[in-house]
Design a protein around this motif. Structure first.
Motif, PDB file in Angstrom:
ATOM      1  N   LYS A   1       0.933  -1.178  -0.235  1.00 42.74           N
ATOM      2  CA  LYS A   1       0.098  -0.029  -0.148  1.00 42.74           C
ATOM      3  C   LYS A   1       1.034   1.091   0.182  1.00 42.74           C
ATOM      4  CE  LYS A   1      -4.082   2.090   0.945  1.00 42.74           C
ATOM      5  NZ  LYS A   1      -3.753   3.425   1.102  1.00 42.74           N
ATOM      6  N   SER A   2       0.733   2.136  -0.828  1.00 42.08           N
ATOM      7  CA  SER A   2       1.510   3.432  -0.911  1.00 42.08           C
ATOM      8  C   SER A   2       0.893   4.299   0.325  1.00 42.08           C
ATOM      9  CB  SER A   2       1.021   4.139  -2.088  1.00 42.08           C
ATOM     10  OG  SER A   2       1.508   3.310  -3.430  1.00 42.08           O
ATOM     11  N   ILE A   3       1.884   5.035   0.878  1.00 42.93           N
ATOM     12  CA  ILE A   3       1.982   6.001   1.797  1.00 42.93           C
ATOM     13  C   ILE A   3       1.743   7.266   1.447  1.00 42.93           C
ATOM     14  CG2 ILE A   3       2.858   6.776   4.080  1.00 42.93           C
ATOM     15  CD1 ILE A   3       4.528   4.136   4.066  1.00 42.93           C
ATOM     16  N   PRO A   4       0.587   8.022   1.786  1.00 42.72           N
ATOM     17  CA  PRO A   4       0.155   9.394   1.285  1.00 42.72           C
ATOM     18  C   PRO A   4       1.130  10.455   1.825  1.00 42.72           C
ATOM     19  CG  PRO A   4      -1.315   8.844   2.957  1.00 42.72           C
ATOM     20  CD  PRO A   4      -0.590   7.500   2.680  1.00 42.72           C
TER      21      PRO A   4
ATOM     22  N   LEU B   1      14.706   4.624  16.840  1.00 42.29           N
ATOM     23  CA  LEU B   1      13.263   5.062  17.195  1.00 42.29           C
ATOM     24  C   LEU B   1      12.549   5.497  16.035  1.00 42.29           C
ATOM     25  CD1 LEU B   1      10.750   5.672  18.841  1.00 42.29           C
ATOM     26  CD2 LEU B   1      12.157   3.688  19.770  1.00 42.29           C
ATOM     27  N   PHE B   2      11.476   4.974  15.486  1.00 39.83           N
ATOM     28  CA  PHE B   2      10.875   5.341  14.193  1.00 39.83           C
ATOM     29  C   PHE B   2       9.418   5.810  14.598  1.00 39.83           C
ATOM     30  CE2 PHE B   2       7.730   4.181  11.059  1.00 39.83           C
ATOM     31  CZ  PHE B   2       8.364   5.126   9.908  1.00 39.83           C
ATOM     32  N   SER B   3       9.036   7.190  13.988  1.00 42.41           N
ATOM     33  CA  SER B   3       7.702   7.680  14.456  1.00 42.41           C
ATOM     34  C   SER B   3       7.163   7.992  13.080  1.00 42.41           C
ATOM     35  CB  SER B   3       7.796   8.850  15.509  1.00 42.41           C
ATOM     36  OG  SER B   3       8.317   8.759  16.615  1.00 42.41           O
ATOM     37  N   ILE B   4       5.668   8.142  13.131  1.00 39.90           N
ATOM     38  CA  ILE B   4       4.856   8.627  11.992  1.00 39.90           C
ATOM     39  C   ILE B   4       4.238   9.605  12.594  1.00 39.90           C
ATOM     40  CG2 ILE B   4       3.067   7.967  10.491  1.00 39.90           C
ATOM     41  CD1 ILE B   4       4.143   5.271  10.222  1.00 39.90           C
ATOM     42  N   CYS B   5       4.001  10.703  11.839  1.00 39.76           N
ATOM     43  CA  CYS B   5       3.039  11.827  12.033  1.00 39.76           C
ATOM     44  C   CYS B   5       2.648  12.571  10.858  1.00 39.76           C
ATOM     45  CB  CYS B   5       4.092  12.992  13.132  1.00 39.76           C
ATOM     46  SG  CYS B   5       5.333  13.962  11.808  1.00 39.76           S
ATOM     47  N   PHE B   6       1.640  13.514  11.169  1.00 42.98           N
ATOM     48  CA  PHE B   6       1.262  14.302  10.005  1.00 42.98           C
ATOM     49  C   PHE B   6       2.136  15.463   9.722  1.00 42.98           C
ATOM     50  CE2 PHE B   6      -3.104  13.260  11.910  1.00 42.98           C
ATOM     51  CZ  PHE B   6      -3.614  12.453  10.824  1.00 42.98           C
ATOM     52  N   SER B   7       2.214  15.486   8.583  1.00 38.74           N
ATOM     53  CA  SER B   7       3.091  16.575   7.894  1.00 38.74           C
ATOM     54  C   SER B   7       3.276  17.885   8.545  1.00 38.74           C
ATOM     55  CB  SER B   7       3.057  16.820   6.587  1.00 38.74           C
ATOM     56  OG  SER B   7       2.979  15.754   5.697  1.00 38.74           O
ATOM     57  N   GLU B   8       2.218  18.509   8.966  1.00 36.89           N
ATOM     58  CA  GLU B   8       2.453  19.572   9.791  1.00 36.89           C
ATOM     59  C   GLU B   8       2.815  19.532  11.196  1.00 36.89           C
ATOM     60  OE1 GLU B   8      -2.105  18.417   9.994  1.00 36.89           O
ATOM     61  OE2 GLU B   8      -0.244  18.397   8.526  1.00 36.89           O
ATOM     62  N   ASP B   9       2.887  18.404  11.704  1.00 37.73           N
ATOM     63  CA  ASP B   9       3.505  18.326  13.052  1.00 37.73           C
ATOM     64  C   ASP B   9       4.929  17.872  13.090  1.00 37.73           C
ATOM     65  OD1 ASP B   9       0.936  18.800  14.181  1.00 37.73           O
ATOM     66  OD2 ASP B   9       0.486  16.629  13.931  1.00 37.73           O
TER      67      ASP B   9
ATOM     68  N   PHE C   1       8.265   9.292   3.236  1.00 38.68           N
ATOM     69  CA  PHE C   1       8.136   7.979   2.805  1.00 38.68           C
ATOM     70  C   PHE C   1       8.472   7.580   1.119  1.00 38.68           C
ATOM     71  CE2 PHE C   1       5.699   8.442   6.568  1.00 38.68           C
ATOM     72  CZ  PHE C   1       6.212   7.470   7.463  1.00 38.68           C
ATOM     73  N   ASP C   2       8.885   6.344   1.039  1.00 37.47           N
ATOM     74  CA  ASP C   2       9.280   6.344  -0.615  1.00 37.47           C
ATOM     75  C   ASP C   2       8.416   5.013  -0.827  1.00 37.47           C
ATOM     76  OD1 ASP C   2      10.607   3.852  -2.295  1.00 37.47           O
ATOM     77  OD2 ASP C   2      11.672   5.596  -2.229  1.00 37.47           O
TER      78      ASP C   2
END
Length: 293
Positions: free
Chosen positions: A153-156, A254-262, A284-285
């Motif tokens: 699945k692509s990541i937006p 340590l890997f984190s995911i967030c919204f772009s604005e944060d 993301f790639d």
């Protein structure tokens, strides 16, 4: 010819040896015809002369090239590495994937990504890193009868990765030895349910579900005890607005995911509190391995 392969983050909390995604930090190899074999190395690992003499890429490349090539030739291999070694970001998988892809491409033989993935399995028997390295994006993968079965699945681009790389590694071998020999049924069910929920969250793009879904009882706490400050890194990231924060592979990243604005706010908080660690924001790639001839 230039081959690039992205870094990867595997497990993503509960998805032990099965979930992984690709981030836009790459290792590149440029291969040129030459009168004799030569190797140059820049970036990560450049200060380690042993990597030139005992180069895993060259070894795997030769495994395939000597069987595929009608006429043997000499090449110059120029490595430009962004992926740090032994930090849980898939540096070994990047080498394996690029070496196999190069051997086929240099002989003009088309290699489907699904076949590349299965060839890579002989060198890396866990599909959580090699699958995103080949395919890009978010991947759920398992191995059945020596074949990788996966969904991609692509990541937006509304999401960003915030990566914290400590100033020392965690040994993958020692990391696996730190895990229990047995788990309770409750812990097994916990991880199955959370891994399933995490997969559903990515597939449905329900990003608010990531924090709950990324919880784990199988491996993270045992591995992070080898570097206790990682617990504080994780708490700081989540308090600052990350959607999820997990150990990358076996660590020490340590890997984190967030919204772009944060992303910048989270990055700043982590840099301020952990100045001795490398902290950066990354896209993301969704492409995986790429070959340009």
């Amino acid at each position: 010819m230039k081959i690039s392969v992205p870094a990867t983050s595997a497990n993503l909390g509960p998805g032990f040896d099965s979930l992984g995604l690709a981030i836009a930090m790459k290792n590149q190899v440029i291969i040129r015809p030459s009168k004799f074999h030569s190797v140059s190395l820049k970036g990560e690992g450049a200060n380690n002369p042993a990597l030139k003499d005992n180069n895993m890429f060259i070894s795997i490349f030769n495994d395939f090239y000597h069987n595929l090539a009608v006429k043997k030739r000499h090449y110059r291999f120029e490595f430009y590495n962004e992926i740090p070694l032994s930090r849980g970001l898939g540096s070994s998988s990047a080498v394996i994937v690029s070496a196999i892809a190069s051997a086929y491409a240099i002989e003009g033989i088309k290699l489907e990504k699904s076949k590349l993935l299965n060839l890579a399995l002989a060198y890396e028997n866990h599909p959580d890193n090699i699958t995103p390295a080949v395919m890009g994006g978010f991947n759920v993968a398992t191995v059945q009868e020596n074949e990788v079965k996966f969904i991609n699945k692509s990541i937006p681009n509304i999401l960003r990765a915030v990566v914290v790389i400590p100033n020392r590694p965690i040994s993958t071998q020692l990391s696996r030895k730190s895990l229990p020999f047995k788990y309770s049924k409750e812990d097994a069910v916990f991880n199955i349910s959370h891994s399933s929920l995490l997969t559903a969250a990515f597939m449905s793009e329900d990003w608010r579900m990531l924090r709950t879904a990324s919880l784990d009882k199988v491996h993270q706490k045992y591995r992070m005890k080898q570097m206790p400050e990682l617990f504080d890194v994780q708490k700081t990231s989540l308090r600052s607005g990350s959607l999820m924060s997990t150990l990358s592979g076996s660590g020490s990243t340590l890997f984190s995911i967030c919204f772009s604005e944060d992303a910048k706010k989270i990055e700043k908080a982590l840099k301020t509190k952990f100045p001795h660690f490398k902290v950066f924001t990354c896209d993301f790639d969704n492409s995986g391995v790429r070959i340009e001839i």
